[in-house]
Scaffold this motif. Structure first.
Motif, PDB file in Angstrom:
ATOM      1  N   GLU A   1       0.798  -1.217  -0.170  1.00  0.00           N
ATOM      2  CA  GLU A   1      -0.015  -0.105  -0.049  1.00  0.00           C
ATOM      3  C   GLU A   1       0.837   1.193   0.099  1.00  0.00           C
ATOM      4  O   GLU A   1       0.326   2.345  -0.380  1.00  0.00           O
ATOM      5  CB  GLU A   1      -0.936   0.118   1.268  1.00  0.00           C
ATOM      6  N   LEU A   2       2.217   1.300   0.279  1.00  0.00           N
ATOM      7  CA  LEU A   2       3.129   2.417   0.190  1.00  0.00           C
ATOM      8  C   LEU A   2       3.792   2.443  -1.152  1.00  0.00           C
ATOM      9  O   LEU A   2       4.375   3.414  -1.269  1.00  0.00           O
ATOM     10  CB  LEU A   2       4.114   2.214   1.324  1.00  0.00           C
ATOM     11  N   PHE A   3       3.525   1.689  -2.197  1.00  0.00           N
ATOM     12  CA  PHE A   3       4.172   1.983  -3.449  1.00  0.00           C
ATOM     13  C   PHE A   3       3.368   3.187  -3.885  1.00  0.00           C
ATOM     14  O   PHE A   3       2.360   3.228  -3.878  1.00  0.00           O
ATOM     15  CB  PHE A   3       3.799   0.699  -4.589  1.00  0.00           C
ATOM     16  N   SER A   4       4.372   3.898  -4.472  1.00  0.00           N
ATOM     17  CA  SER A   4       3.804   5.200  -5.200  1.00  0.00           C
ATOM     18  C   SER A   4       3.356   5.180  -6.517  1.00  0.00           C
ATOM     19  O   SER A   4       2.502   6.232  -6.916  1.00  0.00           O
ATOM     20  CB  SER A   4       4.824   6.453  -4.966  1.00  0.00           C
ATOM     21  N   ASN A   5       3.514   4.206  -7.169  1.00  0.00           N
ATOM     22  CA  ASN A   5       2.996   3.868  -8.760  1.00  0.00           C
ATOM     23  C   ASN A   5       3.110   2.689  -9.122  1.00  0.00           C
ATOM     24  O   ASN A   5       3.538   1.680  -8.280  1.00  0.00           O
ATOM     25  CB  ASN A   5       4.018   4.798  -9.648  1.00  0.00           C
ATOM     26  N   LYS A   6       2.343   2.360 -10.149  1.00  0.00           N
ATOM     27  CA  LYS A   6       2.060   0.915 -10.633  1.00  0.00           C
ATOM     28  C   LYS A   6       3.439   0.166 -10.828  1.00  0.00           C
ATOM     29  O   LYS A   6       3.281  -1.098 -10.583  1.00  0.00           O
ATOM     30  CB  LYS A   6       1.194   0.853 -11.654  1.00  0.00           C
ATOM     31  N   THR A   7       4.374   0.811 -11.317  1.00  0.00           N
ATOM     32  CA  THR A   7       5.696   0.122 -11.714  1.00  0.00           C
ATOM     33  C   THR A   7       6.210  -0.663 -10.553  1.00  0.00           C
ATOM     34  O   THR A   7       6.874  -1.564 -10.891  1.00  0.00           O
ATOM     35  CB  THR A   7       6.603   1.075 -12.446  1.00  0.00           C
ATOM     36  N   GLN A   8       6.058  -0.174  -9.236  1.00  0.00           N
ATOM     37  CA  GLN A   8       6.613  -0.741  -8.223  1.00  0.00           C
ATOM     38  C   GLN A   8       6.104  -2.012  -7.929  1.00  0.00           C
ATOM     39  O   GLN A   8       6.706  -2.873  -7.146  1.00  0.00           O
ATOM     40  CB  GLN A   8       6.481   0.239  -7.197  1.00  0.00           C
ATOM     41  N   SER A   9       4.813  -2.500  -8.368  1.00  0.00           N
ATOM     42  CA  SER A   9       4.498  -3.806  -8.011  1.00  0.00           C
ATOM     43  C   SER A   9       4.510  -4.582  -9.238  1.00  0.00           C
ATOM     44  O   SER A   9       3.955  -5.636  -9.292  1.00  0.00           O
ATOM     45  CB  SER A   9       2.973  -3.626  -7.615  1.00  0.00           C
ATOM     46  N   GLN A  10       5.575  -4.429 -10.243  1.00  0.00           N
ATOM     47  CA  GLN A  10       5.737  -5.182 -11.386  1.00  0.00           C
ATOM     48  C   GLN A  10       6.581  -6.107 -11.190  1.00  0.00           C
ATOM     49  O   GLN A  10       7.693  -5.706 -10.306  1.00  0.00           O
ATOM     50  CB  GLN A  10       5.999  -4.263 -12.583  1.00  0.00           C
ATOM     51  N   PRO A  11       6.717  -7.215 -11.742  1.00  0.00           N
ATOM     52  CA  PRO A  11       7.677  -8.349 -11.403  1.00  0.00           C
ATOM     53  C   PRO A  11       9.145  -7.813 -11.365  1.00  0.00           C
ATOM     54  O   PRO A  11       9.971  -8.113 -10.542  1.00  0.00           O
ATOM     55  CB  PRO A  11       7.455  -9.413 -12.389  1.00  0.00           C
ATOM     56  N   ALA A  12       9.574  -7.180 -12.410  1.00  0.00           N
ATOM     57  CA  ALA A  12      10.917  -6.372 -12.463  1.00  0.00           C
ATOM     58  C   ALA A  12      11.461  -5.772 -11.384  1.00  0.00           C
ATOM     59  O   ALA A  12      12.521  -5.862 -10.893  1.00  0.00           O
ATOM     60  CB  ALA A  12      11.304  -5.612 -13.927  1.00  0.00           C
ATOM     61  N   SER A  13      10.560  -4.860 -11.029  1.00  0.00           N
ATOM     62  CA  SER A  13      10.909  -3.943  -9.845  1.00  0.00           C
ATOM     63  C   SER A  13      10.748  -4.724  -8.490  1.00  0.00           C
ATOM     64  O   SER A  13      11.681  -4.520  -7.636  1.00  0.00           O
ATOM     65  CB  SER A  13       9.648  -2.971  -9.830  1.00  0.00           C
ATOM     66  N   LEU A  14      10.014  -5.643  -8.324  1.00  0.00           N
ATOM     67  CA  LEU A  14       9.981  -6.433  -7.107  1.00  0.00           C
ATOM     68  C   LEU A  14      11.284  -7.096  -7.102  1.00  0.00           C
ATOM     69  O   LEU A  14      11.650  -7.266  -5.927  1.00  0.00           O
ATOM     70  CB  LEU A  14       8.735  -7.337  -7.127  1.00  0.00           C
ATOM     71  N   TYR A  15      11.503  -7.844  -8.218  1.00  0.00           N
ATOM     72  CA  TYR A  15      12.784  -8.746  -8.047  1.00  0.00           C
ATOM     73  C   TYR A  15      13.924  -7.963  -7.676  1.00  0.00           C
ATOM     74  O   TYR A  15      14.824  -8.182  -6.659  1.00  0.00           O
ATOM     75  CB  TYR A  15      12.934  -9.207  -9.676  1.00  0.00           C
ATOM     76  N   GLU A  16      13.895  -6.724  -8.358  1.00  0.00           N
ATOM     77  CA  GLU A  16      15.246  -5.658  -8.118  1.00  0.00           C
ATOM     78  C   GLU A  16      15.136  -5.168  -6.440  1.00  0.00           C
ATOM     79  O   GLU A  16      16.234  -5.150  -5.829  1.00  0.00           O
ATOM     80  CB  GLU A  16      15.167  -4.369  -8.713  1.00  0.00           C
ATOM     81  N   LEU A  17      14.012  -5.095  -6.177  1.00  0.00           N
ATOM     82  CA  LEU A  17      13.911  -4.713  -4.733  1.00  0.00           C
ATOM     83  C   LEU A  17      14.250  -5.880  -3.713  1.00  0.00           C
ATOM     84  O   LEU A  17      15.111  -5.705  -2.680  1.00  0.00           O
ATOM     85  CB  LEU A  17      12.639  -4.089  -4.237  1.00  0.00           C
ATOM     86  N   GLY A  18      13.650  -7.253  -4.020  1.00  0.00           N
ATOM     87  CA  GLY A  18      14.284  -8.110  -3.101  1.00  0.00           C
ATOM     88  C   GLY A  18      15.884  -8.319  -3.442  1.00  0.00           C
ATOM     89  O   GLY A  18      16.414  -8.772  -2.343  1.00  0.00           O
ATOM     90  N   GLN A  19      16.254  -8.398  -4.268  1.00  0.00           N
ATOM     91  CA  GLN A  19      17.745  -8.415  -4.379  1.00  0.00           C
ATOM     92  C   GLN A  19      18.583  -7.517  -3.738  1.00  0.00           C
ATOM     93  O   GLN A  19      19.335  -7.704  -2.928  1.00  0.00           O
ATOM     94  CB  GLN A  19      18.233  -8.212  -5.948  1.00  0.00           C
TER      95      GLN A  19
END
Length: 276
Positions: A59-77
């Motif tokens: 719920e704290l994502f500021s835009n839709k791209t932050q919930s996309q697979p590539a962005s989530l993968y990068e954050l997890g890394q």
């Protein structure tokens, strides 16, 4: 009637426990800070504080791209590079307001958690205020099948509303699941029970065996005007509450740090909760 609690014995037992892993929930740094700067900006602070995990709040994502697979993968890394493991939290309800299983929400959330590489993925329970959640055989089969292949531990949290926030709703669901092989567990939020006008100690006594993750906070205020705060180091009620819960499961810090001393607050509370 609620039984009398021997705080002295509970606290004595709690002090014999080994240290447990502590997760810093991103919102502890301030919801607006996370929305403005992004989760990744706070990973290093959490790592330096000694956290075992970092909880990403959808719920704290500021835009839709932050919930996309590539962005989530990068954050997890980024989180793993800091020596921590990711937790993924979503406001999505596992059950809709009629009490039916929301399979679309479940599938989407589990896909996002997989992209992040989350160790734990947390839903709200949801359901109907009057009837709770469906517990018929067909629903339970679908629920079990839906979470079976998740690499993350799937947990459901008690929320701040009566729908999805009562002791009876959790008891009914997990008791119905007891005769089946499943991997679902509960996030026990120590403060949310008070918003829903439930007794936290009674909740701990009845639900402890289902708990896989604990969200830690104290609550101040009353009559719907409550707010989360840090438990005092000498808070015997909070210590007694933790003593009822499993000693080995991760504990998440979900109360706000002082904005003037974020790094030192984070380190202090990680240490405090690891041995509380």
């Amino acid at each position: 009637m609620v039984e009398q609690v021997n705080f002295g014995n509970l606290i004595k037992n709690a002090r014999t426990r080994a240290k447990v892993p502590v997760v810093i929930v991103a919102s502890a740094f301030g919801a607006e800070s996370i929305r403005r700067d992004g989760h990744a900006a706070w990973v290093e602070v959490a790592a330096k504080a000694g956290a075992a995990g970092f909880e990403v709040r959808r719920e704290l994502f500021s835009n839709k791209t932050q919930s996309q697979p590539a962005s989530l993968y990068e954050l997890g890394q980024r989180i793993r590079a800091g020596g921590m493991w990711p937790v993924y939290s979503t406001p999505a309800m596992l059950f809709d307001d009629t009490g039916a299983l929301d399979e679309c929400a479940m599938e989407q959330t589990l896909d996002e958690a997989a992209a992040l590489g989350a160790r734990i993925v947390k839903f709200q329970l949801g359901g109907s205020e009057s009837t709770g959640t469906a517990t018929d055989s067909v629903t339970l089969d679908r629920l079990i099948a839906g979470v079976r292949n998740s690499k993350a531990q799937v947990v459901v949290e008690n929320g701040q509303l009566k729908a999805g926030g009562t002791i009876d709703a959790f008891s009914a669901l997990f008791e119905a699941l007891e005769t089946r092989a499943h991997t679902l567990a509960m996030t026990f939020d120590t403060g949310n029970w008070q918003w829903a006008q439930q007794d936290p100690l009674e909740a701990a006594r009845r639900l402890a065996k289902y708990v896989g993750y604990v969200h830690c906070k104290a609550v101040e205020g009353e009559d719907g005007r409550c707010f989360a705060t840090a438990p005092a180091i000498d808070d015997s009620y909070f210590t007694a509450l933790l003593a009822y819960l499993p000693a080995h499961v991760p504990r998440g810090i979900e109360f706000p740090f002082d904005q003037a001393s974020l790094a030192s607050d984070a380190a202090r509370y990680v240490k405090q909760l690891a041995s509380a």
